[in-house]
Design a protein around this motif. Structure first.
Motif, PDB file in Angstrom:
ATOM      1  N   PHE A  12       0.840  -1.200   0.000  1.00 43.10           N
ATOM      2  CA  PHE A  12       0.000   0.000   0.000  1.00 43.10           C
ATOM      3  C   PHE A  12       0.876   1.250   0.000  1.00 43.10           C
ATOM      4  O   PHE A  12       1.932   1.273   0.618  1.00 43.10           O
ATOM      5  CB  PHE A  12      -0.873   0.047   1.265  1.00 43.10           C
TER       6      PHE A  12
ATOM      7  N   TYR B 240       0.512   5.408   0.975  1.00 40.64           N
ATOM      8  CA  TYR B 240      -0.291   6.435   1.628  1.00 40.64           C
ATOM      9  C   TYR B 240       0.442   7.777   1.522  1.00 40.64           C
ATOM     10  O   TYR B 240       1.668   7.824   1.472  1.00 40.64           O
ATOM     11  CB  TYR B 240      -0.501   6.118   3.117  1.00 40.64           C
TER      12      TYR B 240
ATOM     13  N   GLY C 252      -3.845  12.591   9.118  1.00 42.74           N
ATOM     14  CA  GLY C 252      -3.563  11.172   9.117  1.00 42.74           C
ATOM     15  C   GLY C 252      -3.166  10.708   7.728  1.00 42.74           C
ATOM     16  O   GLY C 252      -3.391  11.420   6.747  1.00 42.74           O
ATOM     17  N   PRO C 253      -2.570   9.527   7.615  1.00 42.05           N
ATOM     18  CA  PRO C 253      -2.237   8.997   6.296  1.00 42.05           C
ATOM     19  C   PRO C 253      -3.496   8.823   5.445  1.00 42.05           C
ATOM     20  O   PRO C 253      -4.549   8.429   5.955  1.00 42.05           O
ATOM     21  CB  PRO C 253      -1.600   7.637   6.607  1.00 42.05           C
TER      22      PRO C 253
ATOM     23  N   PHE D 291      -4.960   6.974   1.931  1.00 44.69           N
ATOM     24  CA  PHE D 291      -4.712   5.883   1.004  1.00 44.69           C
ATOM     25  C   PHE D 291      -4.535   6.402  -0.424  1.00 44.69           C
ATOM     26  O   PHE D 291      -5.309   7.234  -0.905  1.00 44.69           O
ATOM     27  CB  PHE D 291      -5.891   4.914   1.065  1.00 44.69           C
TER      28      PHE D 291
ATOM     29  N   TYR E 252      -3.061   0.370  -3.988  1.00 44.26           N
ATOM     30  CA  TYR E 252      -2.885  -0.948  -3.378  1.00 44.26           C
ATOM     31  C   TYR E 252      -2.516  -1.974  -4.441  1.00 44.26           C
ATOM     32  O   TYR E 252      -3.098  -1.998  -5.527  1.00 44.26           O
ATOM     33  CB  TYR E 252      -4.196  -1.321  -2.687  1.00 44.26           C
TER      34      TYR E 252
ATOM     35  N   ASP F 105      -6.248  -1.320  -6.798  1.00 45.72           N
ATOM     36  CA  ASP F 105      -7.001  -0.128  -6.435  1.00 45.72           C
ATOM     37  C   ASP F 105      -6.078   1.074  -6.542  1.00 45.72           C
ATOM     38  O   ASP F 105      -5.041   1.104  -5.876  1.00 45.72           O
ATOM     39  CB  ASP F 105      -7.556  -0.265  -5.017  1.00 45.72           C
TER      40      ASP F 105
ATOM     41  N   ASN G 277      -5.243  -8.326   8.386  1.00 44.35           N
ATOM     42  CA  ASN G 277      -5.607  -6.926   8.541  1.00 44.35           C
ATOM     43  C   ASN G 277      -4.458  -6.004   8.903  1.00 44.35           C
ATOM     44  O   ASN G 277      -4.505  -4.826   8.624  1.00 44.35           O
ATOM     45  CB  ASN G 277      -6.686  -6.808   9.620  1.00 44.35           C
TER      46      ASN G 277
ATOM     47  N   GLN H 266      -1.250  -3.982   8.790  1.00 40.13           N
ATOM     48  CA  GLN H 266      -0.319  -3.447   7.802  1.00 40.13           C
ATOM     49  C   GLN H 266       0.910  -2.928   8.540  1.00 40.13           C
ATOM     50  O   GLN H 266       0.798  -2.247   9.553  1.00 40.13           O
ATOM     51  CB  GLN H 266      -0.978  -2.318   7.005  1.00 40.13           C
TER      52      GLN H 266
ATOM     53  N   TYR I 159     -13.528  -3.486  10.596  1.00 41.35           N
ATOM     54  CA  TYR I 159     -12.315  -3.817  11.317  1.00 41.35           C
ATOM     55  C   TYR I 159     -11.616  -2.519  11.650  1.00 41.35           C
ATOM     56  O   TYR I 159     -11.531  -1.630  10.804  1.00 41.35           O
ATOM     57  CB  TYR I 159     -11.409  -4.710  10.463  1.00 41.35           C
TER      58      TYR I 159
ATOM     59  N   LEU J 141      -8.293  -0.481  13.787  1.00 39.30           N
ATOM     60  CA  LEU J 141      -6.928  -0.648  14.260  1.00 39.30           C
ATOM     61  C   LEU J 141      -6.465   0.651  14.916  1.00 39.30           C
ATOM     62  O   LEU J 141      -6.907   1.747  14.544  1.00 39.30           O
ATOM     63  CB  LEU J 141      -5.977  -0.974  13.098  1.00 39.30           C
TER      64      LEU J 141
ATOM     65  N   ARG K  73     -11.162  -0.255   8.219  1.00 45.21           N
ATOM     66  CA  ARG K  73     -11.176  -0.803   6.867  1.00 45.21           C
ATOM     67  C   ARG K  73     -12.503  -1.500   6.599  1.00 45.21           C
ATOM     68  O   ARG K  73     -13.202  -1.918   7.502  1.00 45.21           O
ATOM     69  CB  ARG K  73     -10.023  -1.775   6.648  1.00 45.21           C
TER      70      ARG K  73
ATOM     71  N   PHE L  59     -13.526  -4.736   5.168  1.00 48.35           N
ATOM     72  CA  PHE L  59     -12.898  -6.011   4.835  1.00 48.35           C
ATOM     73  C   PHE L  59     -13.545  -6.620   3.601  1.00 48.35           C
ATOM     74  O   PHE L  59     -14.749  -6.687   3.487  1.00 48.35           O
ATOM     75  CB  PHE L  59     -13.001  -6.985   6.007  1.00 48.35           C
TER      76      PHE L  59
ATOM     77  N   ASP M 255      -8.556  -2.345   0.007  1.00 51.52           N
ATOM     78  CA  ASP M 255      -8.060  -2.761   1.309  1.00 51.52           C
ATOM     79  C   ASP M 255      -7.303  -1.682   2.048  1.00 51.52           C
ATOM     80  O   ASP M 255      -6.730  -1.931   3.082  1.00 51.52           O
ATOM     81  CB  ASP M 255      -7.155  -3.983   1.153  1.00 51.52           C
ATOM     82  N   GLY M 256      -7.274  -0.474   1.486  1.00 54.74           N
ATOM     83  CA  GLY M 256      -6.586   0.605   2.168  1.00 54.74           C
ATOM     84  C   GLY M 256      -7.303   0.968   3.452  1.00 54.74           C
ATOM     85  O   GLY M 256      -8.511   0.838   3.580  1.00 54.74           O
ATOM     86  N   LEU M 257      -6.533   1.409   4.425  1.00 59.62           N
ATOM     87  CA  LEU M 257      -7.087   1.863   5.682  1.00 59.62           C
ATOM     88  C   LEU M 257      -7.500   3.319   5.580  1.00 59.62           C
ATOM     89  O   LEU M 257      -6.874   4.107   4.865  1.00 59.62           O
ATOM     90  CB  LEU M 257      -6.037   1.716   6.793  1.00 59.62           C
TER      91      LEU M 257
ATOM     92  N   PHE N  20      -7.767   6.558   7.917  1.00 58.62           N
ATOM     93  CA  PHE N  20      -7.211   7.026   9.181  1.00 58.62           C
ATOM     94  C   PHE N  20      -7.899   8.285   9.676  1.00 58.62           C
ATOM     95  O   PHE N  20      -8.381   9.102   8.893  1.00 58.62           O
ATOM     96  CB  PHE N  20      -5.725   7.368   9.012  1.00 58.62           C
TER      97      PHE N  20
END
Lengths: 114, 114
Positions: free
Chosen positions: A33, A35, A42-43, A45, A48, A56, A101, A103, B32, B34, B93, B95, B100-102, B104
């Motif tokens: 990924f 970012y 925040g980071p 996206f 991917y 993506d 999940n 990363q 999900y 994190l 994320r 799922f 699949d990028g998070l 934040f």
């Protein structure tokens, strides 16, 4: 090394220059990924990969941004004709793959466009 | 439009006390969550996570609570230690959604006072 590595750690570019940022993921990690993290944010996206396939790229901010991972390992993020708003930290992360999940992030490349 | 919100930019806690970091989200497709910890000039480091089918996950001094109906999660650190001083990011994320990028939040800077 055991973790994700990125190079260069710092890059200063003049507006209009092209830059290439490299990411070495953890060995065996299928997913990769990119970012972008602007100051105080925040980071966010960008794109991917699963192995060499770019699944993506919806987060890439413009067609000046291009990423590749030709052999399913090392990845390069290229920014053409850099603009001041491209100044940010570019983070790379990898994970074991679909269904995993967590990363793992590299230290990032801080890009400053003058 | 921020889908993951951390409304406290900073938080100061005395050493030995409990630190509580909060996070709200708007996208009900997230399943999900994190928490990442970030020191200056380093990439984010995974701390703890929780699936939407659970309401609590504990790992040593760190506990994450999830309230799905309120779309709210929190990270508890007990007892707080000086090394916990860092920026904490909440991430989410979707799922299996293909992307699949998070996503934040903007982060909360936790400062542990001696």
């Amino acid at each position: 090394g055991a973790g994700v590595s990125q190079s260069p750690r710092y890059k200063v570019a003049k507006r209009g220059q092209d830059v290439a940022l490299r990411c070495d993921p953890i060995s065996g990690h299928v997913s990769l990924f990119w970012y972008q993290q602007a100051l105080g944010q925040g980071p966010e996206f960008l794109t991917y990969f699963q192995n060499e396939a770019q699944l993506d790229k919806s987060g890439l901010p413009s067609d000046r941004f291009f990423a590749e991972r030709p052999e399913g390992s090392v990845s390069t993020l290229k920014i053409q004709r850099t603009q001041q708003e491209d100044s940010a930290v570019y983070l790379c992360a990898s994970s074991l793959g679909l269904g995993y999940n967590e990363q793992f992030f590299g230290p990032g490349t801080r890009l400053t466009v003058l | 439009d921020q889908q993951v919100k951390q409304n406290s930019p900073s938080l100061s806690v005395q050493e030995g006390r409990i630190s509580i970091l909060n996070c709200d989200y708007t996208n009900s497709m997230f399943d999900y969550f994190l928490w990442y910890k970030k020191y200056p000039a380093e990439g984010p480091t995974f701390l703890i996570s929780i699936s939407s089918i659970k309401d609590k996950n504990e790992d040593g001094r760190f506990t994450v609570f999830l309230n799905k109906s309120a779309k709210h999660l929190s990270l508890h650190i007990v007892p707080s230690q000086p090394g916990d001083s860092a920026v904490y990011f909440c991430a989410a994320r979707i799922f299996g959604g293909g992307a699949d990028g998070l996503t934040f939040g903007k982060g909360t800077h936790l400062i542990i006072q001696p």
